[in-house]
Design an enzyme around this catalytic site. Structure first.
Site, mmCIF file in Angstrom:
data_model
loop_
_atom_site.group_PDB
_atom_site.id
_atom_site.type_symbol
_atom_site.label_atom_id
_atom_site.label_comp_id
_atom_site.label_asym_id
_atom_site.label_seq_id
_atom_site.Cartn_x
_atom_site.Cartn_y
_atom_site.Cartn_z
ATOM 1 N N SER A 131 0.811 -1.222 0.000
ATOM 2 C CA SER A 131 0.000 0.000 0.000
ATOM 3 C C SER A 131 0.840 1.266 0.000
ATOM 4 O O SER A 131 0.523 2.235 -0.680
ATOM 5 C CB SER A 131 -0.942 0.003 1.203
ATOM 6 O OG SER A 131 -1.793 -1.116 1.177
ATOM 7 N N HIS B 222 0.538 4.451 4.321
ATOM 8 C CA HIS B 222 -0.100 5.007 3.128
ATOM 9 C C HIS B 222 0.233 6.493 2.991
ATOM 10 O O HIS B 222 0.586 6.972 1.906
ATOM 11 C CB HIS B 222 -1.617 4.853 3.213
ATOM 12 C CG HIS B 222 -2.079 3.450 3.406
ATOM 13 N ND1 HIS B 222 -3.396 3.117 3.599
ATOM 14 C CD2 HIS B 222 -1.398 2.272 3.426
ATOM 15 C CE1 HIS B 222 -3.521 1.814 3.738
ATOM 16 N NE2 HIS B 222 -2.310 1.273 3.644
#
Length: 271
Positions: free
Chosen positions: A130, A190
């Protein structure tokens, strides 16, 4: 060099070599981890190569910053990351080239893991691509800001890339610092990965930023010389001498000037 509207997004025929390599590795690792574990609750690759919150205390800890991004917790986790890579990665790789694309991907993933580890609690682990994929999204938004992208659950509502990524980054910021660890998602990875991708894209789209930094680096840490009294005996610089110095700056930057040339330039500007 970069269009405001990216073309030819998606499509198996348009997939690029580096993106294809990353897709294959991530999928293969996931299925090996899933189907070779003798105990369903214990997945060997996950438990061996996931990023530990205190990775710096283990012998292989530094390597975990690289390996964790190839491990995924579930098929849904894998699909979400690979879809982002599949749809936007090829456009970036064609624009950046394979070498710079790999730098973008791995740097975003590693910095994302570092950011997560600074906020994670004891005993927690982080897995997934991610952070690296968020770096791809961040770079895409910087290089192709006006390209329209659509979400799977809102296929008929296109968003400009920069707006989509801005909303996504604000969400990750909120989940990281206001309501952290919701559902066990590594939002900090992220967020930092996306910021890393945006920063890397900025240096590519605006290379003069790096050039300005390079011209300042030679002067960092050096003591400034005390100003000397002006001497009336200093010779006047000719136009040819000034033009030669300016031409050298244009080709090689301020950092290439010798101390004598710097002094000559100062005299010329004072005059």
């Amino acid at each position: 060099m970069y269009n405001r509207q990216a073309q030819n997004i998606g499509g198996i025929a348009r997939i690029t070599p580096s993106v294809k390599f990353l897709l294959i590795v991530n999928v293969v690792v996931y299925f090996i981890d899933s189907f070779t574990s003798s105990v369903p609750e214990y997945r060997f690759l996950t438990n061996t190569f996931a990023l530990q919150a205190s990775w710096w205390t283990t012998p292989f800890g530094f390597g975990e910053l690289f390996t964790y991004m190839f491990i995924h917790a579930s098929i849904g986790h894998l699909l979400m990351n690979m879809m982002g890579l599949y749809f936007l990665g090829p456009t970036l790789e064609r624009g950046l080239g394979p070498y710079r694309f790999f730098i973008l991907y791995y740097t975003s993933g590693i910095l994302g893991g570092l950011g997560w580890s600074l906020l994670a609690g004891p005993g927690q682990i982080c897995v997934g691509a991610s952070g690296a994929v968020m770096g791809v999204l961040g770079a895409f938004a910087m290089l192709y800001p006006n390209t329209e992208v659509a979400l799977i659950f809102l296929p008929n509502v296109p968003f400009k890339a920069w707006k989509f990524v801005l909303v996504l980054m604000l969400f990750e910021f909120f989940q990281t610092f206001v309501h952290p660890l919701i559902g066990g998602i590594a939002n900090a990875a992220h967020l930092v990965g996306g910021l890393a991708g945006m920063g890397y894209a900025m240096t590519i789209r605006h290379p003069h930023i790096i050039e300005r930094l390079k011209t300042k680096l030679p002067d960092l840490g050096k003591k400034k010389a005390k100003p000397r009294a002006k001497s009336s005996a200093q010779p006047t610089l000719s136009k040819a001498e000034v033009d030669a110095i300016l031409d050298k700056i244009g080709k090689e930057g301020m950092g290439a000037l010798t101390p004598r040339e710097r002094e000559m330039l100062k005299r010329a500007t004072r005059g």
